[in-house]
Design an enzyme around this catalytic site. Structure first.
Site, PDB file in Angstrom:
ATOM      1  N   HIS A   1      -3.568   3.879 -17.052  1.00 58.50           N
ATOM      2  CA  HIS A   1      -2.826   2.184 -16.926  1.00 58.50           C
ATOM      3  C   HIS A   1      -2.834   2.386 -15.221  1.00 58.50           C
ATOM      4  O   HIS A   1      -2.603   2.883 -14.525  1.00 58.50           O
ATOM      5  CB  HIS A   1      -2.160   2.108 -17.690  1.00 58.50           C
TER       6      HIS A   1
ATOM      7  N   HIS B   1      -2.360   0.382  -7.944  1.00 57.78           N
ATOM      8  CA  HIS B   1      -2.228   2.622  -8.280  1.00 57.78           C
ATOM      9  C   HIS B   1      -2.693   2.611  -9.494  1.00 57.78           C
ATOM     10  O   HIS B   1      -1.691   1.828 -10.105  1.00 57.78           O
ATOM     11  CB  HIS B   1      -2.197   2.986  -7.210  1.00 57.78           C
TER      12      HIS B   1
END
EC number: 3.1.4.58
Length: 181
Positions: free
Chosen positions: A39, A122
């Site tokens: 995620h 990220h």
């Protein structure tokens, strides 16, 4: 409850991220992210009670658009932590940055605590990563990561309020509320 708000990707994107992980595993050791835990954290909230969680859900409902959001992955990088690294796949999404900023502002206006670190889009691929070749210096490691072709564009499929439970085998995540994009 230990909470955060996360963006999730379609399965084909997760498979691509896992290919990066498999390549890294050939060249490094450490704690690699489990497939079910991939995620992108938008906002880390930390320890939160259920009453505050209800307020966060309302903020998400009023802030997050229900239309597609794209993300352009550009590189594999790392955050250095002593002789170890947190390795990530990252890039840019103007719309995701806007969503992050809107959520952060609304949370602040409501008095809900959050981690105020700068948002760097990220996905964590691994923590406590040590590269296997002992002769590799910092520059060689950075060049190695830069040599991985990580350029691709994808969509974000959903944004969720997540609960994180830390265990001896790593974190377990549970979706508490989700907005499908």
């Amino acid at each position: 409850m230990r909470l955060f708000i996360a963006a999730h990707f379609p399965e084909e994107t997760n498979q691509r991220l896992l290919e990066f992980n498999n390549f890294l595993k050939e060249n490094a050791r450490g704690n690699f992210t489990k497939p079910q835990n991939l995620h992108m954290t938008l906002i880390f909230l930390g320890e939160t009670d259920s009453k505050t969680a209800d307020k966060i859900v309302k903020i998400m409902e009023n802030t997050i658009p229900n239309h597609p959001v794209t993300m352009k992955f550009e590189k594999i990088g790392r955050f250095k932590r002593g002789n170890e690294s947190l390795v990530w796949a990252g890039g840019d999404s103007q719309k995701l940055s806007e969503i992050h900023q809107q959520l952060s502002t609304e949370l602040q206006n409501t008095g809900i605590n959050q981690d105020l670190k700068k948002f760097v889009p990220h996905v964590t691929l691994g923590r406590r990563i040590q590269f296997k070749t002992p002769s590799r210096n910092e520059k060689e490691i950075d060049e190695f990561l830069a040599s991985i072709n990580a350029e691709f564009e994808t969509s974000i499929s959903k944004i969720s309020l997540m609960e994180s439970e830390l265990t001896s085998t790593g974190p377990n995540y549970k979706e508490l509320f989700t907005i499908i994009l």
